[in-house]
Design a protein around this motif. Structure first.
Motif, PDB file in Angstrom:
ATOM      1  N   ARG A   2      -7.948  18.218   2.892  1.00  0.00           N
ATOM      2  CA  ARG A   2      -8.933  19.232   3.257  1.00  0.00           C
ATOM      3  C   ARG A   2      -9.431  20.034   2.055  1.00  0.00           C
ATOM      4  O   ARG A   2     -10.107  21.044   2.222  1.00  0.00           O
ATOM      5  CB  ARG A   2      -8.356  20.182   4.308  1.00  0.00           C
ATOM      6  N   CYS A  23     -11.212  23.184   3.334  1.00  0.00           N
ATOM      7  CA  CYS A  23     -12.073  22.882   4.474  1.00  0.00           C
ATOM      8  C   CYS A  23     -11.299  22.901   5.785  1.00  0.00           C
ATOM      9  O   CYS A  23     -10.120  22.545   5.837  1.00  0.00           O
ATOM     10  CB  CYS A  23     -12.737  21.513   4.299  1.00  0.00           C
ATOM     11  N   THR A  25     -12.479  21.029   8.223  1.00  0.00           N
ATOM     12  CA  THR A  25     -12.671  19.641   8.643  1.00  0.00           C
ATOM     13  C   THR A  25     -12.273  18.739   7.490  1.00  0.00           C
ATOM     14  O   THR A  25     -12.133  19.195   6.348  1.00  0.00           O
ATOM     15  CB  THR A  25     -14.143  19.396   9.017  1.00  0.00           C
ATOM     16  N   PRO A  26     -12.096  17.439   7.740  1.00  0.00           N
ATOM     17  CA  PRO A  26     -11.732  16.526   6.649  1.00  0.00           C
ATOM     18  C   PRO A  26     -12.728  16.590   5.496  1.00  0.00           C
ATOM     19  O   PRO A  26     -13.938  16.506   5.691  1.00  0.00           O
ATOM     20  CB  PRO A  26     -11.739  15.150   7.327  1.00  0.00           C
ATOM     21  N   ARG A  28     -13.375  14.481   3.284  1.00  0.00           N
ATOM     22  CA  ARG A  28     -14.094  13.230   3.066  1.00  0.00           C
ATOM     23  C   ARG A  28     -15.466  13.250   3.744  1.00  0.00           C
ATOM     24  O   ARG A  28     -16.449  12.731   3.198  1.00  0.00           O
ATOM     25  CB  ARG A  28     -13.265  12.054   3.588  1.00  0.00           C
ATOM     26  N   THR A  29     -15.534  13.857   4.927  1.00  0.00           N
ATOM     27  CA  THR A  29     -16.814  13.925   5.643  1.00  0.00           C
ATOM     28  C   THR A  29     -17.843  14.731   4.855  1.00  0.00           C
ATOM     29  O   THR A  29     -19.006  14.337   4.729  1.00  0.00           O
ATOM     30  CB  THR A  29     -16.605  14.570   7.027  1.00  0.00           C
ATOM     31  N   ILE A  30     -17.413  15.863   4.299  1.00  0.00           N
ATOM     32  CA  ILE A  30     -18.324  16.695   3.499  1.00  0.00           C
ATOM     33  C   ILE A  30     -18.738  15.967   2.228  1.00  0.00           C
ATOM     34  O   ILE A  30     -19.907  15.975   1.834  1.00  0.00           O
ATOM     35  CB  ILE A  30     -17.668  18.040   3.165  1.00  0.00           C
ATOM     36  N   ASN A  32     -18.892  12.710   1.703  1.00  0.00           N
ATOM     37  CA  ASN A  32     -19.798  11.612   2.031  1.00  0.00           C
ATOM     38  C   ASN A  32     -21.197  12.121   2.352  1.00  0.00           C
ATOM     39  O   ASN A  32     -22.198  11.510   1.960  1.00  0.00           O
ATOM     40  CB  ASN A  32     -19.250  10.810   3.212  1.00  0.00           C
ATOM     41  N   THR A  33     -21.282  13.245   3.049  1.00  0.00           N
ATOM     42  CA  THR A  33     -22.588  13.816   3.374  1.00  0.00           C
ATOM     43  C   THR A  33     -23.320  14.259   2.113  1.00  0.00           C
ATOM     44  O   THR A  33     -24.521  13.996   1.939  1.00  0.00           O
ATOM     45  CB  THR A  33     -22.421  15.009   4.327  1.00  0.00           C
ATOM     46  N   GLY A 228     -25.089   7.686  12.296  1.00  0.00           N
ATOM     47  CA  GLY A 228     -23.806   7.123  12.715  1.00  0.00           C
ATOM     48  C   GLY A 228     -23.741   5.623  12.580  1.00  0.00           C
ATOM     49  O   GLY A 228     -22.668   5.028  12.708  1.00  0.00           O
ATOM     50  N   ARG A 231     -21.661   2.882   9.584  1.00  0.00           N
ATOM     51  CA  ARG A 231     -20.387   3.421   9.102  1.00  0.00           C
ATOM     52  C   ARG A 231     -19.286   3.179  10.133  1.00  0.00           C
ATOM     53  O   ARG A 231     -18.428   4.003  10.364  1.00  0.00           O
ATOM     54  CB  ARG A 231     -20.511   4.916   8.826  1.00  0.00           C
TER      55      ARG A 231
END
Length: 263
Positions: A2, A23, A25-26, A28-30, A32-33, A228, A231
């Motif tokens: 995080r 974070c 949230t994970p 990795r999501t941020i 990648n975005t 979505g 991925r």
């Protein structure tokens, strides 16, 4: 994990600073975005540079269109409105759509041929060979206008449009055994595959690179419209197919340029 960080140059001190976050949230999501946003910006910048860069073909040259700025908001000054309990009218007209940025190149159009498959360098080379044999020079001088959504082929002598090809239906692009020839394959509404063949001196590399930039931007727009997809989500097969096709197209151009430089 995080913990998330990125490095950016500070506008005031002009020094590179590392910003670190914890974070909810994970991370990795941020990450990648943020990566996808940066990739989109780089692709759009590359396309703009390709469209605005002057072209020297060695046989008449070419021209480019300037990028027009699309309005980001509605004008509010001097606007007269008439209010009704259920109707609101505006006297000032809505902004008209802006023309897409495009680059126009002068090349020679050898011809068109229906092919059996949507991709493959053997298909491209065979199509070029057959079209050249069936249509000996001199070939027609044409203007090829490349925009993010369309590739338009127009006769340079009388201004008549020969073909308008949607970039979304372009299935393959390649330079022939002779770098002065190239072709791209279009998937038609009749479920057929059509190869358009061109000739340009000293090479068709500039034409292919410009079409390549349009393909990159179009592909990125597809990803943005379906965040979505591709991925591992539902319907991920289609974007993987598009991605594989795009990689084969761009790999073909890169490989051809490398072999040309070695020779």
């Amino acid at each position: 994990m995080r913990d998330f960080a990125y490095v950016a140059r500070d506008r005031v001190s002009r020094k590179h600073m590392c910003h670190v976050f914890r974070c909810d949230t994970p991370a990795r999501t941020i990450a990648n975005t943020l990566r996808d946003i940066c990739k989109k910006i780089m692709i759009e910048r590359s396309l703009q540079q390709n469209l605005n860069k002057p072209l020297d073909t060695g046989s008449g040259g070419g021209g480019g269109g300037s990028r027009l700025t699309r309005p980001t908001n509605l004008p509010t000054e001097n606007r007269r409105t008439h209010r009704h309990p259920q109707i609101i009218t505006t006297a000032q007209s809505f902004p008209t759509p802006m023309e897409e940025p495009k680059k126009v190149m002068r090349v020679q159009y050898v011809g068109v041929l229906q092919v059996e498959r949507p991709s493959g360098m053997e298909v491209i080379n065979t199509a070029i060979q057959r079209v050249v044999e069936a249509n000996p020079p001199p070939w027609r001088n044409v203007s090829v206008a490349v925009a993010p959504s369309t590739v338009t082929i127009t006769n340079a002598d009388d201004g008549k449009q020969i073909a308008e090809c949607r970039v979304r239906f372009l299935s393959f692009l390649g330079i022939g055994s002779d770098v002065k020839h190239c072709a791209f394959i279009m998937h038609t509404a009749q479920d057929q595959f059509i190869a358009h063949v061109f000739f340009c001196e000293p090479s068709t590399g500039a034409l292919c690179k410009t079409i390549e930039a349009a393909c990159k931007l179009r592909y990125q727009k597809c990803l943005d419209a379906h965040p979505g997809v591709g991925r591992g989500g539902r319907g991920a097969g289609t974007p993987r197919t598009i991605s594989a096709t795009l990689r084969s197209v761009l790999g073909t151009i890169t490989g051809r340029k490398a072999r040309s430089a070695e020779s």
